[in-house]
Scaffold this active site. Structure first.
Site, short mmCIF file in Angstrom:
data_model
loop_
_atom_site.label_atom_id
_atom_site.label_comp_id
_atom_site.label_asym_id
_atom_site.label_seq_id
_atom_site.Cartn_x
_atom_site.Cartn_y
_atom_site.Cartn_z
N ASP A 6 1.71 -1.61 5.39
CA ASP A 6 3.03 -1.73 4.76
C ASP A 6 3.16 -3.10 4.09
O ASP A 6 4.00 -3.92 4.48
CB ASP A 6 4.12 -1.52 5.82
N ARG A 7 2.35 -3.32 3.06
CA ARG A 7 2.25 -4.65 2.44
C ARG A 7 3.41 -4.96 1.49
O ARG A 7 3.76 -6.10 1.27
CB ARG A 7 0.91 -4.74 1.68
N LYS A 8 3.98 -3.93 0.87
CA LYS A 8 5.10 -4.10 -0.06
C LYS A 8 4.75 -5.06 -1.20
O LYS A 8 5.43 -6.08 -1.42
CB LYS A 8 6.36 -4.56 0.66
N PHE A 9 3.72 -4.74 -1.94
CA PHE A 9 3.34 -5.55 -3.10
C PHE A 9 4.50 -5.61 -4.08
O PHE A 9 5.10 -4.58 -4.42
CB PHE A 9 2.11 -4.96 -3.78
N THR A 13 2.30 0.17 0.47
CA THR A 13 3.61 0.24 -0.19
C THR A 13 3.69 -0.76 -1.33
O THR A 13 3.09 -1.85 -1.29
CB THR A 13 4.74 -0.06 0.81
#
Length: 791
Positions: free
Chosen positions: A626-629, A655
């Site tokens: 769930d890195r949320k780039f 993500t």
């Protein structure tokens, strides 16, 4: 002098204020409304070689109208043009009678009356979409002079292949004979003796006394030589009594039996007070008595055949849909008739014509389809083709206009874009202004979101071709309401019965449809156009949806979920390697995804990820980082590929925020084509800005990158594209929020009601005393919700 005027006349209304009978007015007041009978639709009639014999007459069909609906020659004349071929003139008496005072008709909440319910209490309600009414009208009748003249006019108005029944009533045998004689010399083809009057105050109706039936019937038959006489009866609790009555009637020379009349019930309002002033009992009719009426027909047919009686069966009671006519015929009736429904929908046979025409022009197709809503169906309805058939548009417009409720309509609007031509036809026929709610606001010129001229607070009729989820109707309604217009009524052509109409009603919209899908299909089946019993819309399964995935990882996940029978993801937000590996091993058999935040592992080293991958392979789940780039493309690519974590080497899913646009997706795609990207369209934290236009833009962006985008982080289903997967975080039992604004949802609600695909549970599993048992519980509930949704 004519002292009693039919309330039936006011229900016809291309040029009338209302197409509904106003139950708050007296019959006389209702009859004063202006109306015209021109421009009635043309109803298809069978060729003469298909007409049937009925009591010595050739009739074009087995459809008719029972006593009650058509009270004067004008009503008979209109209904004859609308395809009813056995028409009953409202019950007459030998002398003038004003009938009962107001109130005369109320709606009731009863859905069905069984034998054990007869005579018990039913409650009123403000409105009924199913024609469930109680009446306490009495048997009003005009002066004999008017009756004689009007019956003569009614007979002259009939088309070839139609017959006129005149219903008669008397307080005693002499009055029955006098009324029947009046009917005979006025031109009646058939005389009906109304032996069933549940809305009159008397101990026992005539039809329950075999001796009285014989006595009166024999006298009338002798007085009306050469004219067939039938009797009207009510419901029989005692089948042996029913047989006695039939035998007595046949012995007296009776040629047919019509049943059933309204069922006697005690009708009270919500406070328990009598609904009809001091009148204790009233006749309930319409939908609630349909089961009793069908049972009557079946029993009547059995008695007639077993006893060898030469009696015809005229069936009435609960015929509220056009398909019910054929249902009663199949049950054993010779003629099927409607009564109460005609007061609200005299154009019921037009529905049959419309359904068959829509089939003929190819508006309905059968095969294997995925609908806009993502539902899998073997029926596809495309009403856009109607624009090429003026007769279809005209009939649809006519039916819509004659099914409006009493609210005055100022404007007509079609949901863009399929319903716009239909709305145009309605507006032209009604001479009403039309507006159009745009799907997208123009970015040039006036930048209007509504085209046309209107004023705030005007009442608008909103028209749609089909309702499935109701999303397009809601979107159009919100545009109109945003400009302070009032949605007075929503009318759709076909309700696919997928819950969209009910959802709109829950939001306060008044929704009605010309057809329910099952009724539409039954019409086609009765006409031998299709042979399926019913065609059921079903949502695609995970396995079926895998075929629509352009993203390889999305396809892999859907197949995994189908095979492993789990739609549970667990967010393993832990701080140490040991905790992560331990929880992965414990819950691995229950999950389809393990979600990680690798950067919060305090003792991270290069041995962690190979060990985690082994556990994932062992238990067949995917790893979701769930890195949320969210950075610009160049930086996002370096974060994805490099650093100490090298996410692109081991993560199956990651993500991505869409705040930086498509450039970030292009950059991530250049690093790896094997990882599935999940866009953050909504978040579970209180006050999140990921909503509204941001969410819409995210979904739009996904459509452009569908080969790499596998779905969305969201709170509900956002896209009808079956290839996109919806992931919902913040799922936990019996918890609303935490101290930091996390908003929790119940797993069953997420899958069943919000129509998401994967539930992401964190603390509900991690903080459980036994995480494996907790995971099993979440998995079971979420999977059962999925099965219920797709069954």
């Amino acid at each position: 002098m004519f002292k009693y005027i039919s309330f039936f006349l006011i229900i016809f209304s291309v040029n009338c204020d209302s197409s509904f009978y106003d139950i708050n007015k007296t019959f006389f007041e209702n009859s004063q409304l202006d109306f015209k009978t021109k421009d009635l639709p043309v109803i298809n009639r069978k060729p003469k070689d298909e007409w049937i014999d009925f009591l010595g007459y050739k009739v074009a069909s087995q459809r008719g109208v029972a006593a009650c609906s058509a009270m004067t020659s004008k009503g008979i004349g209109i209904l004859s043009q609308l395809g009813f071929d056995v028409l009953t003139y409202k019950t007459i008496r030998s002398t003038y009678n004003s009938g009962n005072s107001l109130p005369n008709i109320v709606f009731v909440e009863q859905e069905q009356i069984n034998y054990q319910d007869i005579g018990k209490e039913v409650k009123t309600k403000s409105k009924s979409n199913n024609i469930a009414i109680a009446n306490s009208v009495g048997i009003p009748s005009s002066e004999p002079e008017f009756v004689i003249q009007d019956i003569y006019v009614a007979k002259k108005s009939l088309l070839e292949g139609q017959v006129l029944i005149v219903s008669v009533y008397g307080e005693n045998k002499k009055e029955f004979v006098n009324a029947a004689t009046t009917a005979k010399y006025s031109g009646a083809d058939i005389i009906e003796l109304n032996f069933s009057c549940p809305n009159l105050v008397q101990k026992d109706e005539v039809y329950l006394n075999p001796d009285l039936v014989f006595d009166i019937a024999q006298e009338v038959v002798q007085a009306c030589v050469e004219i067939p006489v039938i009797i009207k009866v009510g419901v029989f609790k005692d089948k042996s009594l029913m047989k006695e009555v039939f035998i007595a009637a046949h012995k007296a020379g009776i040629k047919g039996v019509c049943g059933i009349n309204a069922v006697q019930m005690r009708v009270v309002d919500e406070k328990g007070n009598l609904a009809f002033d001091q009148r204790t009992m009233a006749g309930v009719s319409g939908k609630p008595i349909r089961k009793l009426a069908l049972d009557f027909v079946k029993c009547a047919r059995q008695i007639i055949e077993e006893e060898g009686l030469d009696l015809k069966i005229l069936a009435t009671g609960g015929v509220t849909q056009v398909v019910h006519f054929d249902e009663f015929i199949s049950a054993g009736a010779d003629i099927a008739m409607s009564a109460s429904t005609i007061m609200w929908d005299p154009y019921i046979l037009l529905k049959e014509k419309l359904a068959l025409r829509l089939f003929e022009i190819g508006a309905i197709k059968f095969g294997d389809f995925v609908l806009k809503s993502g539902t899998h169906s073997n029926i596809y309805i495309d009403l856009r083709v109607a624009i090429s058939y003026p007769d279809v548009l005209e009939d649809l417009a006519f039916y819509i206009l004659n099914n409006l409720e009493k609210d005055e309509i100022d404007l007509v609007c079609g949901v863009p874009y399929a319903a716009v031509p239909l709305a145009t036809a309605v507006a032209l026929k009604a001479r009403l202004p039309m507006i159009m709610a745009r799907k997208e606001v123009k970015d040039y010129g006036t930048k209007n979101n509504i085209e046309g001229v209107y004023k705030q607070h005007q009442k608008c009729l909103l028209i749609e071709d089909i309702v499935t989820s109701g999303a397009s109707i809601l979107q159009a309604a919100q545009v109109l309401e945003g400009s302070l217009l009032k949605i007075a009524q929503v009318i759709v052509i076909i309700d696919r019965q997928q819950g969209g109409a009910q959802d709109l009603e829950k939001k306060g919209y008044n929704v009605s449809s010309i057809f329910k899908l099952d009724e539409f299909l039954q019409i086609l089946k009765n006409a031998k156009k299709i042979d399926q019993d019913f065609v059921v819309d079903k949502e695609l399964s995970y396995k079926q949806r895998a075929n629509y995935c352009q993203n390889s990882m999305g396809k892999k996940l859907l197949n995994l979920m189908n095979n492993k029978k789990t739609n549970l993801a667990v967010a393993a937000d832990v701080k140490t390697k040991k905790e992560l590996l331990t929880i992965a091993e414990a819950i691995g058999p229950e999950i389809c995804i393990l979600k990680t935040h690798i950067d919060i592992i305090e003792d991270y080293d290069d041995t962690l990820l190979p060990e985690l991958k082994k556990i994932a392979d062992k238990h067949n789940f995917l790893i979701f980082e769930d890195r949320k780039f969210a950075d610009i493309g160049m930086i996002a690519a370096k974060q994805f590929e490099g650093g100490i974590y090298k996410i692109s080497n081991w993560a199956d899913l990651v993500t991505v925020h869409t705040i930086s646009g498509g450039g970030t997706l292009d950059a991530l795609k250049s690093v790896s084509n094997n990882v599935g990207f999940i866009l953050l369209a909504q978040m579970s934290s209180k006050g999140s800005l990921a909503n509204g236009d941001y969410t819409k833009a995210t979904v739009s962006l996904a459509d452009k990158y569908s080969d790499n985008i596998m779905g969305f982080i969201c709170r509900e289903k956002l896209s009808n594209n079956p290839g996109f997967i919806h992931f919902t975080p913040g799922v936990q039992f019996n918890q609303k929020s935490d101290d930091f604004g996390q908003q929790y949802l119940d797993p069953e609600k997420v899958i069943l009601d919000l129509k998401s695909d994967v539930v992401i549970v964190g603390r509900g599993v991690l903080q459980a005393q036994d995480p494996k048992t907790a995971a099993q519980k979440y998995r079971g509930i979420a999977w059962q919700a999925y099965l219920k949704r797709t069954s």
